[in-house]
Design a protein around this motif. Structure first.
Motif, PDB file in Angstrom:
ATOM      1  N   SER A   1       0.695  -1.051   0.019  1.00 61.95           N
ATOM      2  CA  SER A   1      -0.088   0.079   0.056  1.00 61.95           C
ATOM      3  C   SER A   1       0.734   1.223  -0.074  1.00 61.95           C
ATOM      4  N   VAL A   2       0.617   2.203  -0.587  1.00 65.19           N
ATOM      5  CA  VAL A   2       1.111   3.316  -0.674  1.00 65.19           C
ATOM      6  C   VAL A   2       1.632   4.247   0.578  1.00 65.19           C
ATOM      7  N   GLN A   3       0.677   3.950   1.375  1.00 67.08           N
ATOM      8  CA  GLN A   3       0.955   4.334   2.582  1.00 67.08           C
ATOM      9  C   GLN A   3       2.046   4.157   3.633  1.00 67.08           C
ATOM     10  N   PHE A   4       2.592   2.837   3.044  1.00 65.81           N
ATOM     11  CA  PHE A   4       3.776   2.144   3.667  1.00 65.81           C
ATOM     12  C   PHE A   4       5.014   2.337   3.111  1.00 65.81           C
ATOM     13  N   ALA A   5       4.948   3.425   2.128  1.00 62.53           N
ATOM     14  CA  ALA A   5       6.154   3.423   1.094  1.00 62.53           C
ATOM     15  C   ALA A   5       7.211   4.153   1.867  1.00 62.53           C
ATOM     16  N   GLY A   6       8.635   3.976   1.470  1.00 65.84           N
ATOM     17  CA  GLY A   6       9.819   4.526   1.792  1.00 65.84           C
ATOM     18  C   GLY A   6      10.169   4.226   3.521  1.00 65.84           C
ATOM     19  N   ASP A   7      10.218   5.334   4.152  1.00 65.97           N
ATOM     20  CA  ASP A   7      10.396   5.251   5.651  1.00 65.97           C
ATOM     21  C   ASP A   7       9.431   4.713   6.651  1.00 65.97           C
ATOM     22  N   ARG A   8       8.165   4.893   5.949  1.00 62.42           N
ATOM     23  CA  ARG A   8       7.085   4.141   6.562  1.00 62.42           C
ATOM     24  C   ARG A   8       6.711   2.865   6.647  1.00 62.42           C
TER      25      ARG A   8
END
Length: 69
Positions: free
Chosen positions: A16-23
């Motif tokens: 999910s895009v909400q968990f991209a990168g440092d998330r």
């Protein structure tokens, strides 16, 4: 992949895009919801784990099955 209680997953931008990168997070699944969703998506309940494997928060997340692994 169909997740099951007890699975330990790395949740990132593929799920999910909400968990991209440092998330991105490490997630221990407690339950998989059986309520209807969009095809290929699922609600998961579980615990966010820190680097030592200790639970830091209980969360319910909505993710794409194809992005789990």
């Amino acid at each position: 992949m169909r997740p099951r209680p007890g699975d330990l997953l790395r949740i990132d931008g593929r799920a999910s895009v909400q968990f991209a990168g440092d998330r991105a997070l490490t997630f221990r699944i407690v339950s998989v919801c059986d309520r209807p969703t969009y095809a290929g998506w699922v609600w998961l309940t579980g615990y966010v784990l820190d680097r030592r494997g200790q639970a830091t928060a209980k969360r319910e997340i909505y993710v794409q099955l194809a992005g789990l692994g």
